[in-house]
Design a protein around this motif. Structure first.
Motif, PDB file in Angstrom:
ATOM      1  N   UNK A   8       0.833  -1.214   0.000  1.00  0.00           N
ATOM      2  CA  UNK A   8       0.000   0.000   0.000  1.00  0.00           C
ATOM      3  C   UNK A   8       0.862   1.256   0.000  1.00  0.00           C
ATOM      4  N   UNK A   9       1.833   1.259   0.898  1.00  0.00           N
ATOM      5  CA  UNK A   9       2.700   2.437   1.027  1.00  0.00           C
ATOM      6  C   UNK A   9       3.439   2.705  -0.280  1.00  0.00           C
ATOM      7  N   UNK A  10       4.029   1.647  -0.831  1.00  0.00           N
ATOM      8  CA  UNK A  10       4.807   1.839  -2.060  1.00  0.00           C
ATOM      9  C   UNK A  10       3.914   2.253  -3.218  1.00  0.00           C
ATOM     10  N   UNK A  11       2.755   1.653  -3.300  1.00  0.00           N
ATOM     11  CA  UNK A  11       1.832   2.015  -4.380  1.00  0.00           C
ATOM     12  C   UNK A  11       1.489   3.504  -4.273  1.00  0.00           C
ATOM     13  N   UNK A  12       1.299   3.964  -3.054  1.00  0.00           N
ATOM     14  CA  UNK A  12       0.920   5.364  -2.830  1.00  0.00           C
ATOM     15  C   UNK A  12       2.076   6.314  -3.189  1.00  0.00           C
TER      16      UNK A  12
ATOM     17  N   UNK B 290       8.134  -3.009  -7.642  1.00  0.00           N
ATOM     18  CA  UNK B 290       7.528  -3.030  -8.976  1.00  0.00           C
ATOM     19  C   UNK B 290       6.664  -1.795  -9.211  1.00  0.00           C
ATOM     20  N   UNK B 291       6.027  -1.303  -8.170  1.00  0.00           N
ATOM     21  CA  UNK B 291       5.161  -0.133  -8.350  1.00  0.00           C
ATOM     22  C   UNK B 291       5.956   1.103  -8.783  1.00  0.00           C
ATOM     23  N   UNK B 292       7.172   1.202  -8.271  1.00  0.00           N
ATOM     24  CA  UNK B 292       8.012   2.335  -8.673  1.00  0.00           C
ATOM     25  C   UNK B 292       8.448   2.209 -10.133  1.00  0.00           C
TER      26      UNK B 292
END
Lengths: 608, 608
Positions: A37-41, A108-110
């Motif tokens: 969640x944090x990384x996606x945000x 991966x989100x980054x």
């Protein structure tokens, strides 16, 4: 994508099982979810909005400093503050003791948001290497400051005359005077040479930049040992530090010789660095100060320690570019009206246009992108899971994971580089003329992705590594283990209507792959076996991905009750696509491998 | 490349035979050669040196004018002065009466030197259309001034909401008051609408710009006829002219609404144009003045008159980008030392590095580029030769040429767009990291080439045209004729050692292609047949190119005595490459076509 990540992590790869191990005992599906969640945000807020900006405002050198957009600094800071740089580290050095599988998924989100802003991977790889091979002081002074984000790191392998051929590294390291061996930061040398393609080689994002540099130490006769055996590894900080990691105020003799201006991936500075050219003279003397890591001559072995993770990282970057293009073109296809459905009785020209997603050929282009990017994501996470097995499972399981990783890593690196690039081309095609403009994001994804077949070992190198080393080492142990793993999937698929047929196709493909491997080496002549190593790599990759998709489809079947119907259908259809359109390609590739096709190696320079 | 062009023109296509026809009687192999010499020289001097410049200095609008680099003006002037704009025209209007085959070959040098500086093709296509469908006055006032280079031309088909679906064109044309029918320049209308993707739509290179615009004429009820039947064609000059072709001083109501910022192909302005928005008011009235060409409702038919040549032109542009990349990467591979030959006993690390052209995988990448670009060049010239046959041969031969062109044009357009793009990617790969930088030309070729699968009918549209129309029209006459032509080559190859085997492979491929065509249509349901039209296009293309290569190799065999040995060997090896590595790909494509694979068309929006 998040639903796919969650499904792969929890249902397919059962990451919860990792929390039963001591190292991960404090974790749970919930804490993993919070990290995602944090990384996606952060990715959504600090990276994605600036992906085009960093393409347009390329790094530039003002004579003193390399200037990057302010957004890059803010993205770096947010990433460092998230703690992701030390996500996998021990609690006692400030880490989260997160499994690598979850770390890879979170990162991966980054990559999807902006592949070229994200440069954390290099620093983490650099610091991890020091944690494995450095002294306690080196870990404390350099690695820990990289994990905190205060310093950043690079990998300095290539030189202008030594790219794929690392044995030709010409940078030299000579002992730095009396008592050089007793330096608390490690045996002290002076380096002289040029390093090319150094990503994040110069910038102001962090207080210091820690270069890990391959160089050769000349013998008493002044000569270096030819080949890779003569290569040693050094820590070369941009600015000198004391044993507390504080800057001494002295600049090391590392100078920016030039910025590379690339086709894409422009958010990351890429540099030619001069070591020891004498522009700066630490201690009043020319030569870049470097501290030996590990033993002399062991430099490449130390580097290779990190190679699997670096290559999986490149594969993941390629995958996420594929995913980004898939999502963009899917959204476009859903809202762009053009044309009318094909009818048996012809088209009704007066009817309103339909969204292009209704056309079979557009569905094909979207389905291919889905199969490429989600399949590659599954493979990358599977490999990441093997890294966790290798590090935290019992000895037998760890050994098996190691062997599977050996054969799968060239695929995890090369396959997404090739096919998620193709996915990006299809994303442009779905957009039509609009996709070719810089008003839409897909042309940048395609440009950015073109790098991945080149860095961290080209496609050709991966092929040689796979067919020349990985599938033959230790009597083919890795390949045998992979075949066993694949056969387990085939067996299970045999019990499931709709998948049994795919299982049979996969079994046939696996048999062909094995036969081609044998045939390639049947004469025992490397030139003959390896002349078609790239075709072998491609075929091997498609077989692996066919297996991944079948195994994913099997998992969907097993967890059907907990999955939304449309989600399950999408995965099944992507699997079906892969078996209908993709797997049959292997015959053309394996044909040349099996008959040791000589056309290319017999071609003469003068005939071109 | 010049040696290949000469061989294809003289030995393979026997252009000298054309000089036996009255129209070309003044020509000879020598005059053809002089035209090629001139064009090669102008391309080398006025185009090639500025290819990167036009990529960097993209067209920009200063509020009044579109600014292009001075080099673009000089290139245009040199091209116009060469007479190439009217190369194929009659002597009595200042033309050279050059065969289209030679014109196409000569223009290839400009595409190779800088595909996006060269914008002559559009003006010539525009003027040719007017020569075929315009009144005598329209020819004199508009076409002749385009042939001289005083005016330039555009093709205005697409609109923001109507790209592939031309039937949705919304631009309207209404009669321009009393006596509008009697205007000496043609029935006069006022146009209102937007046109998208208009290449060379605004610039200062020429005195005037002649837009050819598709629009619909509303009926008495104010409504337009749905579908393509309602489309008419209009001449809309940027600046109004009198019947002598002199500017009246009045600006027509055509305004630049925006420049498109593209991934590549940046030397050519690409525009969104507003017609009749009222910014300019010719005769004090809003609405762009347009003169009807041909009859109302015949607009698309007129446009399609030029479609074959335009599509061959796009294919040739793609081909020349492939060729440019091939030449660049070949030169690089010959001088770049890296690595050592693979030896049975391992590598000798102390031996000097060898040029990378000695590595089998690099040879593969060069050979693939050679096979793609030279094969595509041969096909383009073959099609150009068919255009000459269609225009100047006896009735039966002309009819045959027309039918062959119908089925070959989608291939001549699509195949180079796909495979010479792949060639450009391989050219980057041969260069390694250097190829990814803007210091080398190959990344630009790759970016420029990505357009070709999109414009002049996307890949998907070409597939539908081929499988949905071209191979079934008139009982499959075109396909039958092509099969006969191919079988003639197979028969001849059967007599030649080394080629007979390829002939057998081609015969088998042709048989599979025919069977798949039948199977696709066996249910008579277009949705089923056409769901895999793109795969069909790809397979068809590879069969055609296999035939082209075999026929070229046959010609090499027949003219062996007159050809340098290395040249002949190169062509033979490229042919061999194509049969070993490329032709086997068709099975995967034809598989889905033949079984009317339903995976894509059955995919649901919600499942993505």
């Amino acid at each position: 994508m998040r639903d796919t990540v969650d499904f792969l992590l929890h249902h397919w790869l059962n990451v919860a099982a990792l929390t039963e191990r001591e190292r991960f005992a404090d974790h749970s599906a919930e804490t993993f979810g919070q990290v995602l969640d944090t990384c996606e945000k952060i990715a959504r807020e600090k990276f994605a909005p600036f992906n085009r900006l960093v393409d347009v405002e390329e790094p530039r050198f003002d004579g003193e400093k390399v200037i990057l957009p302010q957004a890059t600094q803010e993205a770096w800071d947010a990433y460092a503050e998230s703690g992701m740089l030390s996500a996998a580290q021990d609690y006692d050095i400030g880490g989260m003791q997160l499994p690598y599988t979850v770390e890879a998924a979170a990162n991966a989100f980054f990559s999807k948001a902006s592949v070229s802003i994200g440069s954390g991977m290099l620093s983490v790889g650099n610091a991890n290497l020091l944690m494995a091979h450095g002294t306690e002081t080196q870990k404390r002074v350099f690695a820990l400051n990289e994990f905190s984000g205060r310093f950043s790191g690079t990998m300095c392998l290539s030189e202008p005359q030594a790219g794929s051929s690392l044995s030709d590294v010409a940078t030299r390291a000579t002992p730095d005077g009396e008592g050089h061996e007793a330096d608390p930061l490690g045996p002290r040398y002076r380096l002289k040479g040029n390093k090319m393609w150094i990503s994040a080689g110069e910038h102001e994002l962090t207080e210091n930049i820690i270069h890990l540099v391959l160089a050769k130490i000349p013998g008493p006769d002044g000569k270096t040992i030819p080949g890779v055996k003569g290569i040693s590894l050094f820590i070369v900080p941009k600015k000198l530090v004391d044993t507390d990691g504080q800057l001494t105020g002295e600049r090391n003799d590392v100078a920016l010789a030039g910025l590379n201006h690339k086709c894409g991936w422009r958010g990351t500075t890429n540099t030619l660095l001069n070591f020891g050219e004498g522009r700066f003279k630490p201690g009043g003397q020319a030569g870049a100060v470097g501290y030996l890591v590990g033993k002399p001559g062991q430099g490449l072995a130390c580097m290779f320690h990190m190679m699997n993770e670096a290559r999986i990282g490149v594969g993941m970057a390629a995958t996420m570019l594929g995913m980004a293009g898939y999502e963009a073109s899917l959204a476009y296809a859903r809202q762009r009206p053009q044309g009318r459905p094909m009818g048996v009785g012809g088209k009704d020209a007066a009817a309103p246009q339909v969204p292009i997603i209704e056309h079979a050929d557009v569905k094909r282009m979207l389905l291919a992108q889905k199969a490429y990017s989600e399949g590659a994501l599954a493979l990358a996470l599977y490999c990441a899971r093997l890294v966790d097995e290798q590090h935290t499972a019992g000895p037998e399981a760890a050994d098996q994971a190691k062997w599977l990783l050996e054969v799968l890593t060239p695929i995890a690196k090369s396959w997404p580089s090739e096919w998620c690039l193709e996915a990006n081309s299809l994303a442009i095609q779905v957009h039509g003329g609009y996709g070719y403009t810089r008003d839409f994001p897909v042309e940048q994804y395609w440009r950015d992705n073109r790098l991945n077949m080149i860095h961290e070992g080209t496609h050709g190198i991966q092929g040689l590594d796979l067919l020349g080393r990985k599938v033959v080492m230790d009597g083919g142990k890795g390949l045998t283990l992979l075949a066993t793993t694949i056969n387990r999937t085939i067996e299970q698929a045999g019990q499931v209507p709709g998948l049994a047929e795919h299982g049979a196709a996969l079994a046939a493909a696996l048999q062909k792959l094995g036969a081609a491997t044998k045939a390639a080496w049947s004469t025992g002549v490397p030139e003959e076996a390896l002349a078609n190593a790239t075709a072998y790599l491609q075929a091997f990759g498609h077989v692996v991905l066919a297996w991944v998709w079948l195994d994913v489809a099997l998992s969907v079947h097993q967890h059907e009750a907990q999955l939304p119907e449309a989600f399950a259908q999408g995965k099944r259809q992507a699997c079906r696509y892969f078996y209908a359109y993709e797997l049959p390609r292997i015959d053309a590739w394996l044909g040349v491998v099996a008959r040791r096709e000589a056309t290319c190696r017999e071609m003469q320079d003068a005939w071109f």
